[in-house]
Design a protein around this motif. Structure first.
Motif, PDB file in Angstrom:
ATOM      1  N   GLU A 104      28.966  22.341  -5.595  1.00 10.71           N
ATOM      2  CA  GLU A 104      28.798  21.748  -7.073  1.00 10.71           C
ATOM      3  C   GLU A 104      29.087  22.810  -7.895  1.00 10.71           C
ATOM      4  OE1 GLU A 104      25.299  19.922  -8.170  1.00 10.71           O
ATOM      5  OE2 GLU A 104      25.423  18.493  -6.483  1.00 10.71           O
ATOM      6  N   TRP A 105      29.890  22.957  -9.204  1.00 10.03           N
ATOM      7  CA  TRP A 105      29.976  24.128  -9.909  1.00 10.03           C
ATOM      8  C   TRP A 105      29.923  23.090 -11.341  1.00 10.03           C
ATOM      9  CZ3 TRP A 105      33.434  21.573  -7.178  1.00 10.03           C
ATOM     10  CH2 TRP A 105      34.537  20.879  -7.844  1.00 10.03           C
ATOM     11  N   THR A 106      30.012  24.023 -12.259  1.00 11.47           N
ATOM     12  CA  THR A 106      30.015  23.507 -13.766  1.00 11.47           C
ATOM     13  C   THR A 106      31.385  23.984 -14.464  1.00 11.47           C
ATOM     14  OG1 THR A 106      27.568  24.099 -13.983  1.00 11.47           O
ATOM     15  CG2 THR A 106      28.919  23.809 -16.122  1.00 11.47           C
ATOM     16  N   VAL A 107      31.467  22.954 -15.263  1.00 16.94           N
ATOM     17  CA  VAL A 107      33.065  23.082 -15.990  1.00 16.94           C
ATOM     18  C   VAL A 107      32.559  22.800 -17.611  1.00 16.94           C
ATOM     19  CG1 VAL A 107      35.307  22.198 -16.591  1.00 16.94           C
ATOM     20  CG2 VAL A 107      34.609  22.383 -14.365  1.00 16.94           C
ATOM     21  N   SER A 135      29.370   7.976 -10.548  1.00 15.57           N
ATOM     22  CA  SER A 135      30.052   9.187 -10.859  1.00 15.57           C
ATOM     23  C   SER A 135      31.353   8.784 -11.134  1.00 15.57           C
ATOM     24  CB  SER A 135      29.932  10.140  -9.640  1.00 15.57           C
ATOM     25  OG  SER A 135      30.784   9.472  -8.371  1.00 15.57           O
ATOM     26  N   LEU A 136      32.262   9.775 -11.709  1.00 15.59           N
ATOM     27  CA  LEU A 136      33.393   9.619 -12.083  1.00 15.59           C
ATOM     28  C   LEU A 136      34.273  10.414 -10.796  1.00 15.59           C
ATOM     29  CD1 LEU A 136      33.431  10.363 -15.755  1.00 15.59           C
ATOM     30  CD2 LEU A 136      33.243   8.177 -14.677  1.00 15.59           C
ATOM     31  N   ILE A 137      35.348   9.719 -10.140  1.00 17.75           N
ATOM     32  CA  ILE A 137      36.210  10.459  -9.095  1.00 17.75           C
ATOM     33  C   ILE A 137      37.638  11.010 -10.048  1.00 17.75           C
ATOM     34  CG2 ILE A 137      37.210  10.305  -6.943  1.00 17.75           C
ATOM     35  CD1 ILE A 137      35.017   8.231  -6.420  1.00 17.75           C
ATOM     36  N   LEU A 146      29.534  14.445 -11.627  1.00 15.99           N
ATOM     37  CA  LEU A 146      28.266  14.083 -11.347  1.00 15.99           C
ATOM     38  C   LEU A 146      27.568  13.716 -12.679  1.00 15.99           C
ATOM     39  CD1 LEU A 146      27.191  16.357  -8.176  1.00 15.99           C
ATOM     40  CD2 LEU A 146      28.135  13.827  -8.337  1.00 15.99           C
ATOM     41  N   SER A 147      27.719  14.779 -13.594  1.00 16.75           N
ATOM     42  CA  SER A 147      27.190  14.492 -14.999  1.00 16.75           C
ATOM     43  C   SER A 147      27.998  15.100 -15.941  1.00 16.75           C
ATOM     44  CB  SER A 147      25.846  15.364 -15.171  1.00 16.75           C
ATOM     45  OG  SER A 147      25.842  16.598 -15.200  1.00 16.75           O
ATOM     46  N   VAL A 148      27.839  14.363 -17.356  1.00 21.96           N
ATOM     47  CA  VAL A 148      28.510  14.856 -18.447  1.00 21.96           C
ATOM     48  C   VAL A 148      27.518  15.151 -19.447  1.00 21.96           C
ATOM     49  CG1 VAL A 148      30.320  14.403 -20.232  1.00 21.96           C
ATOM     50  CG2 VAL A 148      30.693  13.640 -17.834  1.00 21.96           C
ATOM     51  N   ASN A 149      27.358  16.351 -20.020  1.00 22.40           N
ATOM     52  CA  ASN A 149      26.469  16.908 -21.092  1.00 22.40           C
ATOM     53  C   ASN A 149      24.978  16.198 -20.718  1.00 22.40           C
ATOM     54  OD1 ASN A 149      28.505  17.986 -22.326  1.00 22.40           O
ATOM     55  ND2 ASN A 149      28.572  16.307 -23.529  1.00 22.40           N
ATOM     56  N   GLY A 150      24.440  16.224 -19.389  1.00 25.67           N
ATOM     57  CA  GLY A 150      23.158  15.906 -18.760  1.00 25.67           C
ATOM     58  C   GLY A 150      23.044  14.556 -18.700  1.00 25.67           C
ATOM     59  N   LYS A 151      24.241  13.515 -18.905  1.00 28.09           N
ATOM     60  CA  LYS A 151      24.154  12.253 -18.479  1.00 28.09           C
ATOM     61  C   LYS A 151      24.728  11.989 -17.167  1.00 28.09           C
ATOM     62  CE  LYS A 151      24.981  11.033 -23.452  1.00 28.09           C
ATOM     63  NZ  LYS A 151      25.013  12.152 -23.942  1.00 28.09           N
ATOM     64  N   LEU A 211      30.242  19.795 -17.696  1.00 29.72           N
ATOM     65  CA  LEU A 211      30.538  18.841 -16.633  1.00 29.72           C
ATOM     66  C   LEU A 211      29.943  19.473 -15.211  1.00 29.72           C
ATOM     67  CD1 LEU A 211      34.376  17.901 -16.973  1.00 29.72           C
ATOM     68  CD2 LEU A 211      32.399  16.780 -17.977  1.00 29.72           C
ATOM     69  N   VAL A 212      29.226  18.777 -14.590  1.00 27.28           N
ATOM     70  CA  VAL A 212      28.935  19.265 -13.265  1.00 27.28           C
ATOM     71  C   VAL A 212      29.711  18.239 -12.209  1.00 27.28           C
ATOM     72  CG1 VAL A 212      26.893  19.241 -11.418  1.00 27.28           C
ATOM     73  CG2 VAL A 212      26.527  19.507 -13.903  1.00 27.28           C
ATOM     74  N   MET A 213      30.406  19.160 -11.510  1.00 21.76           N
ATOM     75  CA  MET A 213      31.660  18.862 -10.303  1.00 21.76           C
ATOM     76  C   MET A 213      30.911  18.987  -9.168  1.00 21.76           C
ATOM     77  SD  MET A 213      33.995  18.216 -12.773  1.00 21.76           S
ATOM     78  CE  MET A 213      35.370  18.054 -11.508  1.00 21.76           C
ATOM     79  N   GLN A 214      31.499  18.036  -8.157  1.00 24.33           N
ATOM     80  CA  GLN A 214      31.487  18.328  -6.870  1.00 24.33           C
ATOM     81  C   GLN A 214      32.421  17.805  -5.967  1.00 24.33           C
ATOM     82  OE1 GLN A 214      28.952  15.306  -4.621  1.00 24.33           O
ATOM     83  NE2 GLN A 214      27.683  17.035  -4.098  1.00 24.33           N
TER      84      GLN A 214
END
Length: 131
Positions: free
Chosen positions: A40-43, A64-66, A95-100, A119-122
């Motif tokens: 996981e990483w943050t964008v 989630s959004l793929i 996995l999340s956008v601005n905590g959502k 964005l939290v990505m996986q």
């Protein structure tokens, strides 16, 4: 049968003017069933006038959004150039956008409405998909 739906959130993503259905259900399903890794990483993307996010996402999973497509131009491409070790690739999950998190529609609307996107990505283990 329910058809997978990918959205190209208006002018915010690539250049698609309206949400669109994708008919490659097998490819979308392959993205959904991949083995999930702990990578996981943050964008962090900051919009500016006339900018587009530069990616299309699938919302069919619901939680989630793929990432279905990363465009050649846009904020995602700019991020990938600046941060190649944390690049956004086809098949990655948001996995999340601005905590959502946990609600694809809520995350999609945050992508459209918010000026700054955290964005939290996986990445799945087999993210190099042939679509």
């Amino acid at each position: 049968a329910v058809q997978p739906v990918a959205i190209a959130m208006g002018s915010q993503l690539c250049s698609a003017p309206e949400p669109r259905e994708l008919h490659d259900a097998a490819a979308l399903q392959a993205m959904k069933v991949q083995g999930v890794s702990n990578s996981e990483w943050t964008v962090l993307l900051k919009k500016h006038p006339g900018s587009s996010l530069g990616m299309d996402v699938d919302m069919f999973e619901g939680k989630s959004l793929i990432v279905y497509l990363v465009c050649e131009k846009g904020l995602a491409a700019d991020w990938n150039t600046a941060q190649p070790e944390k690049s956004i690739q086809k098949g990655d999950r948001i996995l999340s956008v601005n905590g959502k998190k946990g609600d694809a529609w809520l995350m999609a609307h945050a992508c459209i409405d918010d000026e700054v996107l955290d964005l939290v990505m996986q990445r799945s283990e087999n993210s190099s998909l042939k679509l």
